[in-house]
Design a protein around this motif. Structure first.
Motif, PDB file in Angstrom:
ATOM      1  N   GLN A 172       0.722  -1.277  -0.092  1.00 13.49           N
ATOM      2  CA  GLN A 172       0.076   0.053  -0.100  1.00 13.49           C
ATOM      3  C   GLN A 172       0.779   1.346   0.203  1.00 13.49           C
ATOM      4  OE1 GLN A 172      -3.271   0.039  -0.122  1.00 13.49           O
ATOM      5  NE2 GLN A 172      -3.212  -2.328  -0.597  1.00 13.49           N
ATOM      6  N   ALA A 173       0.320   2.237  -0.658  1.00 11.25           N
ATOM      7  CA  ALA A 173       1.282   3.565  -0.977  1.00 11.25           C
ATOM      8  C   ALA A 173       1.682   3.939   0.875  1.00 11.25           C
ATOM      9  CB  ALA A 173       0.462   4.550  -1.552  1.00 11.25           C
ATOM     10  N   GLY A 174       0.595   3.971   1.494  1.00 13.40           N
ATOM     11  CA  GLY A 174       0.970   4.415   2.875  1.00 13.40           C
ATOM     12  C   GLY A 174       2.184   3.618   3.688  1.00 13.40           C
ATOM     13  N   SER A 175       2.264   2.200   3.220  1.00  9.28           N
ATOM     14  CA  SER A 175       3.283   1.371   4.014  1.00  9.28           C
ATOM     15  C   SER A 175       4.640   1.790   3.531  1.00  9.28           C
ATOM     16  CB  SER A 175       2.992   0.044   3.487  1.00  9.28           C
ATOM     17  OG  SER A 175       1.859  -0.094   3.854  1.00  9.28           O
ATOM     18  N   LEU A 176       4.962   2.680   2.472  1.00  5.22           N
ATOM     19  CA  LEU A 176       6.058   3.206   2.049  1.00  5.22           C
ATOM     20  C   LEU A 176       6.763   4.108   3.010  1.00  5.22           C
ATOM     21  CD1 LEU A 176       5.612   4.398  -1.815  1.00  5.22           C
ATOM     22  CD2 LEU A 176       7.109   2.482  -1.068  1.00  5.22           C
ATOM     23  N   TYR A 177       5.981   4.652   3.862  1.00  5.34           N
ATOM     24  CA  TYR A 177       6.621   5.553   5.033  1.00  5.34           C
ATOM     25  C   TYR A 177       7.108   4.701   6.048  1.00  5.34           C
ATOM     26  CZ  TYR A 177       4.291   9.111   1.881  1.00  5.34           C
ATOM     27  OH  TYR A 177       3.901   9.992   1.193  1.00  5.34           O
ATOM     28  N   ASN A 178       7.054   3.480   6.096  1.00  3.44           N
ATOM     29  CA  ASN A 178       7.648   2.661   6.806  1.00  3.44           C
ATOM     30  C   ASN A 178       9.064   2.219   6.720  1.00  3.44           C
ATOM     31  OD1 ASN A 178       5.331   2.175   8.772  1.00  3.44           O
ATOM     32  ND2 ASN A 178       4.456   0.507   7.200  1.00  3.44           N
ATOM     33  N   HIS A 179       9.483   2.565   5.472  1.00  2.00           N
ATOM     34  CA  HIS A 179      10.721   2.381   4.925  1.00  2.00           C
ATOM     35  C   HIS A 179      11.414   3.634   4.406  1.00  2.00           C
ATOM     36  CE1 HIS A 179       9.249  -1.672   5.241  1.00  2.00           C
ATOM     37  NE2 HIS A 179       8.139  -1.007   4.471  1.00  2.00           N
ATOM     38  N   ILE A 180      10.780   4.555   3.801  1.00  6.01           N
ATOM     39  CA  ILE A 180      11.411   5.900   3.316  1.00  6.01           C
ATOM     40  C   ILE A 180      10.438   6.954   3.874  1.00  6.01           C
ATOM     41  CG2 ILE A 180      12.360   4.713   1.222  1.00  6.01           C
ATOM     42  CD1 ILE A 180      10.104   6.288  -0.242  1.00  6.01           C
ATOM     43  N   SER A 181      11.427   8.200   4.078  1.00  2.49           N
ATOM     44  CA  SER A 181      10.639   9.270   4.630  1.00  2.49           C
ATOM     45  C   SER A 181       9.943  10.398   3.684  1.00  2.49           C
ATOM     46  CB  SER A 181      11.759  10.233   5.502  1.00  2.49           C
ATOM     47  OG  SER A 181      12.444   9.485   6.224  1.00  2.49           O
ATOM     48  N   THR A 182      10.584  10.292   2.606  1.00  2.92           N
ATOM     49  CA  THR A 182       9.935  11.012   1.485  1.00  2.92           C
ATOM     50  C   THR A 182      10.560  10.631   0.120  1.00  2.92           C
ATOM     51  OG1 THR A 182      11.842  12.694   1.498  1.00  2.92           O
ATOM     52  CG2 THR A 182       9.932  13.308   2.746  1.00  2.92           C
ATOM     53  N   LYS A 183      10.347  11.067  -1.030  1.00  2.00           N
ATOM     54  CA  LYS A 183      10.498  10.623  -2.309  1.00  2.00           C
ATOM     55  C   LYS A 183      12.090  11.274  -2.585  1.00  2.00           C
ATOM     56  CE  LYS A 183       9.248  11.552  -7.140  1.00  2.00           C
ATOM     57  NZ  LYS A 183       8.430  12.237  -7.945  1.00  2.00           N
ATOM     58  N   GLN A 184      12.398  12.583  -1.975  1.00  2.00           N
ATOM     59  CA  GLN A 184      13.649  13.374  -2.013  1.00  2.00           C
ATOM     60  C   GLN A 184      14.670  12.280  -1.318  1.00  2.00           C
ATOM     61  OE1 GLN A 184      16.521  15.909  -2.668  1.00  2.00           O
ATOM     62  NE2 GLN A 184      14.525  15.704  -3.821  1.00  2.00           N
ATOM     63  N   ASP A 185      14.306  11.788  -0.182  1.00  6.41           N
ATOM     64  CA  ASP A 185      15.281  10.924   0.554  1.00  6.41           C
ATOM     65  C   ASP A 185      15.544   9.835  -0.068  1.00  6.41           C
ATOM     66  OD1 ASP A 185      15.216  12.693   2.648  1.00  6.41           O
ATOM     67  OD2 ASP A 185      13.756  11.969   4.052  1.00  6.41           O
ATOM     68  N   LEU A 186      14.569   9.247  -0.784  1.00 11.12           N
ATOM     69  CA  LEU A 186      14.820   8.023  -1.470  1.00 11.12           C
ATOM     70  C   LEU A 186      15.834   8.154  -2.709  1.00 11.12           C
ATOM     71  CD1 LEU A 186      14.319   4.893  -2.594  1.00 11.12           C
ATOM     72  CD2 LEU A 186      12.617   5.868  -3.767  1.00 11.12           C
ATOM     73  N   LEU A 187      15.588   9.326  -3.248  1.00 15.70           N
ATOM     74  CA  LEU A 187      16.622   9.648  -4.606  1.00 15.70           C
ATOM     75  C   LEU A 187      17.924   9.820  -3.887  1.00 15.70           C
ATOM     76  CD1 LEU A 187      17.139  10.374  -7.529  1.00 15.70           C
ATOM     77  CD2 LEU A 187      16.467  12.950  -6.821  1.00 15.70           C
ATOM     78  N   PHE A 188      18.072  10.894  -2.802  1.00 17.95           N
ATOM     79  CA  PHE A 188      19.342  11.153  -2.135  1.00 17.95           C
ATOM     80  C   PHE A 188      19.834   9.933  -1.880  1.00 17.95           C
ATOM     81  CE2 PHE A 188      21.561  12.588   1.808  1.00 17.95           C
ATOM     82  CZ  PHE A 188      22.641  12.738   1.162  1.00 17.95           C
ATOM     83  N   ASP A 189      19.196   9.122  -1.232  1.00 17.86           N
ATOM     84  CA  ASP A 189      19.983   7.520  -0.577  1.00 17.86           C
ATOM     85  C   ASP A 189      20.515   6.778  -1.802  1.00 17.86           C
ATOM     86  OD1 ASP A 189      19.458   8.125   2.075  1.00 17.86           O
ATOM     87  OD2 ASP A 189      17.711   6.905   2.228  1.00 17.86           O
ATOM     88  N   LEU A 190      19.714   6.826  -2.854  1.00 21.02           N
ATOM     89  CA  LEU A 190      20.276   6.022  -4.152  1.00 21.02           C
ATOM     90  C   LEU A 190      21.465   6.790  -4.792  1.00 21.02           C
ATOM     91  CD1 LEU A 190      16.756   5.474  -5.842  1.00 21.02           C
ATOM     92  CD2 LEU A 190      18.224   3.649  -4.664  1.00 21.02           C
ATOM     93  N   VAL A 191      21.581   8.034  -4.677  1.00 17.84           N
ATOM     94  CA  VAL A 191      22.655   8.593  -5.452  1.00 17.84           C
ATOM     95  C   VAL A 191      23.875   8.436  -4.350  1.00 17.84           C
ATOM     96  CG1 VAL A 191      23.579  10.928  -6.269  1.00 17.84           C
ATOM     97  CG2 VAL A 191      21.321  10.070  -6.787  1.00 17.84           C
TER      98      VAL A 191
END
Length: 217
Positions: A44-63
């Motif tokens: 579920q979309a809401g479950s993403l926030y159990n693992h990442i804070s924001t979309k920006q944080d995901l991008l930063f972590d990947l890079v």
């Protein structure tokens, strides 16, 4: 898509990261939505926030993780090598091989810098600078020992990196050249580009004869 087995913990986080790399590579950071990412992983979309804070944080972590991997693996490739020519060969071989096998991560790290906020952008640029400095130091050492000749270390560093990274735009597995062939071609281009003029002139003079003979036959 079926729900990911074990929709919490490291397994799901790794699935999110892998899906994020693929979706950002294929659609771009701005076009990828968190709802799309959740559907890809099977949660579920809401479950993403159990693992990442924001979309920006995901991008930063990947890079950030990509460049940290780049630095760590480069240092391993250079370990035990003192001669500047040997170190430059090792740098070229590593950079080419890494960029052949991690094309998606490389593309995202280069193309999505613009999507990072100011703080994250500065952190990534600092990491990139550390990688560039590894090459700059090799060139500096080669200059000091008289085995390299370059007009400007920074210009040479950026030019070599642009040359080596350029293969991401054309390399496809299964082409007519093997991986070793491609590495050897890039090594020759880079090393000839930093060779002292006297050595380059001798090489050019030595290779001129056969070309003249062929042309006149």
């Amino acid at each position: 898509m079926a729900r990911t087995i074990g929709s919490h913990g490291p397994t799901t986080l790794e699935a999110i990261r892998k899906a994020g790399v693929r979706l950002i590579f294929e659609h771009g950071y701005e076009a990828m939505s968190l709802r799309q990412l959740a559907a890809e992983v099977g949660i579920q979309a809401g479950s993403l926030y159990n693992h990442i804070s924001t979309k920006q944080d995901l991008l930063f972590d990947l890079v950030q993780d990509h460049i940290n991997d780049l630095l760590r693996e480069l240092d391993l490739a250079l370990e035990g090598k003192a001669d500047p020519v040997e170190r430059l060969r090792a740098f070229v071989a590593f950079h080419v091989t890494y960029h052949m096998t991690r094309k998606r991560e490389v593309f995202i790290a280069n193309s999505e810098l613009r999507s990072l906020d100011a703080k994250n952008y500065d952190a990534v640029v600092a990491l990139r600078g550390a990688y560039e400095q590894r090459l700059a130091q090799i060139l500096t050492d080669g200059m000091s020992e008289g085995v390299f000749e370059v007009v400007d270390i920074q210009v040479a560093t950026f030019a070599i990196l642009a040359l080596l990274t350029g293969l991401c735009t054309w390399y496809r597995p299964g082409g007519r050249l093997t991986r070793d062939d491609i590495i050897a071609a890039h090594e020759k281009l880079v090393l000839s580009g930093v060779a002292p003029q006297a050595a380059a002139g001798q090489a050019s003079h030595g290779s001129r004869g056969p070309r003249t003979a062929v042309a006149g036959s």
